[in-house]
Design an enzyme around this catalytic site. Sequence first.
Site, PDB file in Angstrom:
ATOM      1  N   ILE A   1       0.853  -1.066  -0.164  1.00 17.50           N
ATOM      2  CA  ILE A   1       0.084  -0.058   0.151  1.00 17.50           C
ATOM      3  C   ILE A   1       0.590   1.055   0.091  1.00 17.50           C
ATOM      4  O   ILE A   1       1.681   1.273   0.851  1.00 17.50           O
ATOM      5  CB  ILE A   1      -0.691   0.013   1.274  1.00 17.50           C
ATOM      6  N   CYS A   2       0.633   2.154  -0.834  1.00 18.73           N
ATOM      7  CA  CYS A   2       1.196   3.565  -0.926  1.00 18.73           C
ATOM      8  C   CYS A   2       2.813   3.133  -1.261  1.00 18.73           C
ATOM      9  O   CYS A   2       3.297   2.370  -2.078  1.00 18.73           O
ATOM     10  CB  CYS A   2       1.032   4.189   0.345  1.00 18.73           C
TER      11      CYS A   2
END
Length: 338
Positions: free
Chosen positions: A123-124
């Site tokens: 994520i990210c």
Amino acid sequence: MRPEAELHRDRPHRVAVLVRPGVMPLELGLVHQLFGSARRQSGPGAGTLLYDVVTCTLEPGPVPTDADFPIHVSHGPDVIDDAGTVLVPASEEPGQPETGGALGPALAGALARVRPGVRIASICTGAFVLAAAGLLDGRRATTHWRSADTFRRQFPHIELDPDVLFTDGGDVLTSAGEAAGIDLCLHLIRRDHGAAVAADVARRTVVPPYREGGQAQYVPQPVPEAGGTSTAPARAWALEHLDRPVSLSELAERASMSVRTFTRRFRAETGCSPGRWLTRQRVERARVLLEETDRPVEVIADDVGFGTGASLRAHFRDVVGVSPGVYRATFRGGMPQD
């Protein structure tokens, strides 16, 4: 997409969330909220949870976050041994791969626990961890648009697409900025259990089950267009008329724009071209009809505006990764029929 729903019928699928100092509470919370609310929709065991979400860290105990409070994590990396999915949220802590630090033996050892065939997702800027571990070599990846240039400098051999919300390489996935983790988790739930389960999770969380376009729409524009109108009404109209051909000039006319202006503004608002957006919407509509009806593929092709079964099959395979028949067999049972 792979026919993975069968993997989780007997027991909840374990999702291990590997957090590090500097973790963002939003990213940790969204994983628990989304996977933790996915339930079997019908049949034996209807209403039972489909996932078991467990947070782990390199050294159990208090873990500082990027907020003004720590979190207490009881589990060490050994829980990864039994996980079917491993998620790596971002960290902005000095010394982490995102900030130019090395992978480190402890983190490398934790990732080495991921069994062959188990999927791992970031994520990210968690994508920096996957890249540093060599998991993105030869694959397409994404990360937060603000970190794209840094990622390219650190990992020039990896194909980075900073415009999309997430990438799906089968057993290795990446997502863009924090909220794109929602898109990634819903995608994984949809991949595992179909559109109905993912839509139910989205309703519970009050988020769209599928977000249009990519993160390009969120990047600040050097020269904002003043006084412009939105393409949203044209998109809403198109969704009501997917069963027939929709031309670019027709969409532009609906928005009271020239084709050139409409195309430029559409891409700025959604992150993709009108043609690509229409294809994706038609595939998503076909996905729901394959799950919820017994209509033949040829009929569904006409219902969603592809015209022929051959066209639907080609676009469906390109977007979803399998044929309509295999997809239907996965989520409705029976043998694939194309």
